[in-house]
Design a protein around this motif. Sequence first.
Motif, mmCIF file in Angstrom:
data_model
loop_
_atom_site.group_PDB
_atom_site.id
_atom_site.type_symbol
_atom_site.label_atom_id
_atom_site.label_comp_id
_atom_site.label_asym_id
_atom_site.label_seq_id
_atom_site.Cartn_x
_atom_site.Cartn_y
_atom_site.Cartn_z
ATOM 1 N N GLU A 145 -34.977 51.501 -55.248
ATOM 2 C CA GLU A 145 -34.544 51.059 -56.576
ATOM 3 C C GLU A 145 -34.276 52.228 -57.520
ATOM 4 O OE1 GLU A 145 -33.769 48.024 -57.524
ATOM 5 O OE2 GLU A 145 -34.173 47.299 -55.498
ATOM 6 N N ALA A 146 -34.987 53.335 -57.315
ATOM 7 C CA ALA A 146 -34.854 54.468 -58.243
ATOM 8 C C ALA A 146 -33.657 55.349 -57.937
ATOM 9 C CB ALA A 146 -36.129 55.312 -58.209
ATOM 10 N N LEU A 147 -33.274 55.450 -56.663
ATOM 11 C CA LEU A 147 -32.235 56.423 -56.300
ATOM 12 C C LEU A 147 -31.277 55.919 -55.225
ATOM 13 C CD1 LEU A 147 -31.112 59.348 -56.500
ATOM 14 C CD2 LEU A 147 -32.815 60.013 -54.784
ATOM 15 N N ALA A 148 -31.800 55.411 -54.125
ATOM 16 C CA ALA A 148 -30.959 55.123 -52.967
ATOM 17 C C ALA A 148 -29.888 54.078 -53.253
ATOM 18 C CB ALA A 148 -31.820 54.669 -51.787
ATOM 19 N N LEU A 149 -30.242 53.040 -53.983
ATOM 20 C CA LEU A 149 -29.268 51.998 -54.303
ATOM 21 C C LEU A 149 -28.420 52.324 -55.536
ATOM 22 C CD1 LEU A 149 -28.191 49.294 -53.357
ATOM 23 C CD2 LEU A 149 -30.030 48.156 -54.616
ATOM 24 N N PRO A 150 -28.996 52.862 -56.607
ATOM 25 C CA PRO A 150 -28.168 53.151 -57.795
ATOM 26 C C PRO A 150 -27.084 54.196 -57.561
ATOM 27 C CG PRO A 150 -30.490 53.120 -58.399
ATOM 28 C CD PRO A 150 -30.435 53.046 -56.906
ATOM 29 N N LEU A 151 -27.358 55.256 -56.803
ATOM 30 C CA LEU A 151 -26.381 56.333 -56.677
ATOM 31 C C LEU A 151 -25.069 55.864 -56.057
ATOM 32 C CD1 LEU A 151 -25.523 59.280 -56.975
ATOM 33 C CD2 LEU A 151 -26.488 59.689 -54.702
ATOM 34 N N PRO A 152 -25.061 55.303 -54.848
ATOM 35 C CA PRO A 152 -23.771 54.868 -54.298
ATOM 36 C C PRO A 152 -23.136 53.732 -55.095
ATOM 37 C CG PRO A 152 -25.572 54.191 -52.874
ATOM 38 C CD PRO A 152 -26.162 55.099 -53.890
ATOM 39 N N SER A 153 -23.962 52.932 -55.762
ATOM 40 C CA SER A 153 -23.392 51.872 -56.610
ATOM 41 C C SER A 153 -22.639 52.470 -57.793
ATOM 42 C CB SER A 153 -24.507 50.944 -57.109
ATOM 43 O OG SER A 153 -25.160 50.299 -56.038
ATOM 44 N N LEU A 154 -23.237 53.470 -58.430
ATOM 45 C CA LEU A 154 -22.562 54.154 -59.536
ATOM 46 C C LEU A 154 -21.256 54.783 -59.075
ATOM 47 C CD1 LEU A 154 -25.635 55.877 -61.209
ATOM 48 C CD2 LEU A 154 -24.013 54.390 -62.418
ATOM 49 N N VAL A 162 -15.199 49.078 -61.517
ATOM 50 C CA VAL A 162 -16.046 47.901 -61.714
ATOM 51 C C VAL A 162 -17.175 48.280 -62.672
ATOM 52 C CG1 VAL A 162 -17.711 46.379 -60.567
ATOM 53 C CG2 VAL A 162 -15.520 46.887 -59.478
ATOM 54 N N PRO A 163 -17.487 47.447 -63.653
ATOM 55 C CA PRO A 163 -18.574 47.783 -64.596
ATOM 56 C C PRO A 163 -19.922 47.890 -63.888
ATOM 57 C CG PRO A 163 -17.251 45.936 -65.412
ATOM 58 C CD PRO A 163 -16.840 46.159 -64.003
ATOM 59 N N TYR A 164 -20.598 49.028 -64.041
ATOM 60 C CA TYR A 164 -21.889 49.208 -63.367
ATOM 61 C C TYR A 164 -22.927 48.226 -63.901
ATOM 62 C CZ TYR A 164 -26.190 51.205 -61.571
ATOM 63 O OH TYR A 164 -27.391 51.365 -60.931
ATOM 64 N N GLU A 165 -22.761 47.759 -65.130
ATOM 65 C CA GLU A 165 -23.750 46.816 -65.659
ATOM 66 C C GLU A 165 -23.778 45.498 -64.882
ATOM 67 O OE1 GLU A 165 -20.280 46.908 -68.748
ATOM 68 O OE2 GLU A 165 -21.381 48.334 -67.481
ATOM 69 N N ASP A 166 -22.778 45.285 -64.006
ATOM 70 C CA ASP A 166 -22.767 44.097 -63.152
ATOM 71 C C ASP A 166 -23.472 44.341 -61.820
ATOM 72 O OD1 ASP A 166 -21.275 42.852 -65.121
ATOM 73 O OD2 ASP A 166 -19.352 43.174 -64.118
ATOM 74 N N HIS A 167 -24.180 45.476 -61.692
ATOM 75 C CA HIS A 167 -24.697 45.856 -60.375
ATOM 76 C C HIS A 167 -25.716 44.867 -59.814
ATOM 77 C CE1 HIS A 167 -27.709 47.730 -63.049
ATOM 78 N NE2 HIS A 167 -28.558 47.584 -62.051
ATOM 79 N N ASP A 168 -26.539 44.269 -60.660
ATOM 80 C CA ASP A 168 -27.514 43.301 -60.145
ATOM 81 C C ASP A 168 -26.805 42.143 -59.449
ATOM 82 O OD1 ASP A 168 -29.755 44.668 -60.949
ATOM 83 O OD2 ASP A 168 -29.977 43.595 -62.836
ATOM 84 N N PHE A 169 -25.688 41.724 -60.026
ATOM 85 C CA PHE A 169 -24.924 40.618 -59.447
ATOM 86 C C PHE A 169 -24.345 41.003 -58.094
ATOM 87 C CE2 PHE A 169 -20.605 39.018 -58.740
ATOM 88 C CZ PHE A 169 -20.875 37.680 -58.519
ATOM 89 N N PHE A 170 -23.563 42.091 -58.052
ATOM 90 C CA PHE A 170 -22.867 42.373 -56.795
ATOM 91 C C PHE A 170 -23.803 42.912 -55.720
ATOM 92 C CE2 PHE A 170 -21.668 46.380 -59.143
ATOM 93 C CZ PHE A 170 -22.209 47.316 -58.271
#
Length: 405
Positions: A145-154, A162-170
């Motif tokens: 949650e701290a690094l592995a998922l946020p980095l490639p999503s960003l 794509v707006p990053y604020e939608d990351h929980d959804f996608f």
Amino acid sequence: MTLSTDMLPDFPMPREAGCPFAPPREMMRLHAEDPVSKVRLWDGSTPWLVTRYEDQRALFGDQRLSVDTTRDGFPYHTEAFRDTTSTTPPSFLNMDDPDHARIRRMVTGPFTVKRIESLRPAIQRMTDDLIDAMLAGPNPVDLVEALALPLPSLVICEMLGVPYEDHDFFQSKSKVSLRRDVTSEEARAAAGALFAYLGEQLDKKLAEPADDLLTDFAVRMRDGDLSRLEATMLGQLLLGAGHETTANMIALGTLAFLEHPDQLAIVRDTDDPKVLASAAEEMLRYLTIVHTGQRRLALEDLEIGGQLVRAGEGVIIAAATGNWQDDVFPDPDRLDVHRDARRHMAFGFGIHQCLGQQLARLELQVVYGTLLRRVPTLRLATGLDKIPFKDDGIVYGVYELPVTW
């Protein structure tokens, strides 16, 4: 002698307890004794499992094999995967030529080595920012949650627009499609929600163009080069593949380093980009996270490793065993960041080789080197036996990685 269906080994095969990085023992046995053999899937079908490196490499480039999931006899991963792919339009990932080549040509430009390398400073900043936030927050922390998922999503959000604020959804919808225990209804609902979301994003890009991939897809859709279905499915594929697979590699690779402190020390103490690049390639070989194999369907009779495969039979290319073949990669069970592992097949091979492979390489080089250098005392906050591995996933990884420092 032809074995009855009941006598065939079930696939996928379980890993050995305490050996989370090694391919399943039964799969390695087949690799040694019967490298082209039948296995039994969830639905009772009996595709061929191909485990030898040279056979796999040849098959990845053989257009007598189809990736079209709408064909009868295709060896589906799950019931939900079968039901979803039969009711939704295909992405170019599941197209044969010439349609596959037509669409792939439209998206290769942003994923060339030169274009991807230009992203290095931005990816470095993102990585440092995430590690800053991690170090300033609670300890221990879940590295997923701290690094592995946020980095490639960003990164993929920036590329696609794509707006990053939608990351929980996608992120939540993408995870559904990669679970083997998901129901058909859940898979269809998740795929439908993502499809609708990407369609809305394309419409926004037509109204307000930007310098991103979705705008390019929208313009091609408007000009008739892509249908609306093709443009939407392409965006959906890149959004999902662009964050989910690399996130698994970051977390699982970090765990592998923590379990191999001698190799961790080499990466932590170097500033040589060649060593970091070599480490990323070796980790890709060592883990091969597409652990349930790449699936194909024979379009005509062909011979694989001396075995006749009939038209209409399914084929599973198990790159994990090829990447652990000792006459290709000596001492394959040894993690060695100085190994020349560039011939691995973690990204496949041939015309369907992973489009985003250069991006994944860059992200792994940056994150492994930066994390281990900046957090030199990084260690597990729990026992290895407490780590929840994605044995139930089409893509292998960990659901959580509690770490401390």
